[in-house]
Write a protein that holds these residues in place. Structure first.
Motif, PDB file in Angstrom:
ATOM      1  N   TYR A 147       0.842  -1.200   0.000  1.00  0.00           N
ATOM      2  CA  TYR A 147       0.000   0.000   0.000  1.00  0.00           C
ATOM      3  C   TYR A 147       0.879   1.253   0.000  1.00  0.00           C
ATOM      4  CZ  TYR A 147      -3.859   3.141   1.119  1.00  0.00           C
ATOM      5  OH  TYR A 147      -4.792   4.148   1.086  1.00  0.00           O
ATOM      6  N   VAL A 148       0.692   2.090  -0.995  1.00  0.00           N
ATOM      7  CA  VAL A 148       1.461   3.343  -1.096  1.00  0.00           C
ATOM      8  C   VAL A 148       0.629   4.438  -0.428  1.00  0.00           C
ATOM      9  CG1 VAL A 148       2.492   5.007  -2.698  1.00  0.00           C
ATOM     10  CG2 VAL A 148       2.460   2.557  -3.280  1.00  0.00           C
ATOM     11  N   SER A 149       1.154   4.998   0.650  1.00  0.00           N
ATOM     12  CA  SER A 149       0.334   5.912   1.456  1.00  0.00           C
ATOM     13  C   SER A 149       0.124   7.277   0.822  1.00  0.00           C
ATOM     14  CB  SER A 149       0.963   6.124   2.828  1.00  0.00           C
ATOM     15  OG  SER A 149       1.103   4.887   3.449  1.00  0.00           O
ATOM     16  N   ASN A 150       1.208   7.873   0.358  1.00  0.00           N
ATOM     17  CA  ASN A 150       1.087   9.234  -0.184  1.00  0.00           C
ATOM     18  C   ASN A 150       1.547   9.287  -1.633  1.00  0.00           C
ATOM     19  OD1 ASN A 150       0.107  10.720   2.135  1.00  0.00           O
ATOM     20  ND2 ASN A 150       2.096  10.173   3.056  1.00  0.00           N
ATOM     21  N   PRO A 151       0.742   8.756  -2.535  1.00  0.00           N
ATOM     22  CA  PRO A 151       1.182   8.704  -3.940  1.00  0.00           C
ATOM     23  C   PRO A 151       1.305  10.098  -4.550  1.00  0.00           C
ATOM     24  CG  PRO A 151      -1.102   7.969  -3.724  1.00  0.00           C
ATOM     25  CD  PRO A 151      -0.594   8.175  -2.347  1.00  0.00           C
ATOM     26  N   SER A 152       2.293  10.242  -5.404  1.00  0.00           N
ATOM     27  CA  SER A 152       2.459  11.504  -6.129  1.00  0.00           C
ATOM     28  C   SER A 152       1.557  11.474  -7.357  1.00  0.00           C
ATOM     29  CB  SER A 152       3.917  11.648  -6.569  1.00  0.00           C
ATOM     30  OG  SER A 152       4.205  10.610  -7.492  1.00  0.00           O
TER      31      SER A 152
END
Ligand SMILES: Nc1nc2c(ncn2[C@@H]2O[C@H](COP(=O)(O)OP(=O)(O)OP(=O)(O)O)[C@@H](O)[C@H]2O)c(=O)[nH]1
Ligand SMILES: [Mg+2]
Length: 277
Positions: A147-152
């Motif tokens: 899980y990528v928390s703060n995707p750009s």
């Protein structure tokens, strides 16, 4: 000359040449300086030709048949199991990639099988790490390592493409339609532009199997475009017909043109999205 299953004139005029669009695709670069690649997500039923479309685009660009994204002819469960991003190189030297990537995912199936709708929604938002292996019954949770928390913005999806075999349009199950509509509504909420490609046009229409240039003349195929427009609510001018490279030994202009016509629109729509962010 017309025949019973084809209009005399195409209902949508295709570009004459493939070279201009190949040039456009190779030289395209997002205007947004923070972004090096436009991200195109391919969703659709199992075996629709999602992976084949990626291979087809690579075949067009490299001017030879490519089979990098693995495909499978046996029907049943989805062959693509993991989230994988594909970049297409501009030439065989493999030094310079085109400025777009395709996200290839597992297909939709009825009921519990295939990719979970919630996983597709997470991919739209950039929350799913590349390489994640989809579990049909268990969508990715926030505490999973993938899980990528703060995707750009670069990790988010910029264009959603729904891939459906043309002859399957009348046979789509309510369940699969619901899943695709669900993702579409979510993408609409996120203002992500959307397109549909109807694949396997050769299997759907004998006149097209004989002569690919009949693609936008086929009465049956136009009917499928209108049907899917009503089913999913996507505007007619965002629905394209393609034949993937699957049995051909070489590329050709007539095969390239419908593929490029759809790809150009994906790039244009994605670019509009990036410029609105
Ligand atoms: N005749 C024909 N066959 C196609 C076309 N596109 C794909 N195929 C075939 O359809 C089969 C499935 O294609 P894939 O690209 O693996 O489909 P997919 O959507 O990636 O499927 P999953 O990963 O299993 O969800 C393969 O055998 C392809 O060769 C097409 O335009 N025409
Ligand atoms: Mg696949």
């Amino acid at each position: 000359m017309g025949n019973s299953s084809c209009f005399r004139e195409p209902w949508r005029a295709l570009p004459e040449s493939d070279q201009d669009i190949i040039e456009f695709v190779k030289t395209y670069h997002p205007r947004n300086d923070n972004i090096s690649h436009l991200r195109i997500l391919l969703q659709g039923p199992v075996g629709a030709g999602k992976s084949s479309f990626i291979n087809s685009v690579e075949s067009v660009i490299l001017n030879r048949i490519s089979g990098r994204a693995m495909t499978d002819a046996s029907s049943g469960s989805s062959f693509t199991k993991k989230l994988k991003a594909f970049q297409i190189c501009k030439d065989e030297s493999k030094r310079t990639p085109c400025s777009f990537v395709f996200n290839d995912i597992m297909g939709f199936e009825v009921t519990q099988g295939g990719i979970h709708v919630e996983d597709v929604k997470l991919i739209l938002r950039g929350h799913v790490a590349e390489g994640h292996e989809f579990k049909p019954k268990c969508p990715l949770s926030k505490d999973d390592g993938d899980y990528v928390s703060n995707p750009s913005l670069a990790e988010k999806v910029h264009v959603l493409v729904t891939v459906i075999p043309a002859a399957s349009v009348p046979l789509l199950s309510d369940d699969v339609i619901k899943k695709m509509r669900d993702v579409r509504l979510d993408a609409t909420m996120l203002e992500i532009p959307q397109l549909i490609i109807l694949t396997k046009v050769d299997e759907a229409c004998p006149e097209v199997k004989k002569t690919i240039t009949n693609i936008y003349k086929s009465i049956y195929l136009k009917e499928q475009v209108e049907k899917i427009h009503k089913l999913l609510g996507i505007p007619l001018n965002c629905i394209f017909l393609v034949k993937n490279y699957n049995s051909e030994m070489d590329t050709s202009k007539d095969m390239n043109v419908p593929l490029l016509y759809a790809l150009r629109q994906m790039i244009n729509f994605g670019e509009d999205f990036l410029n609105s962010q």
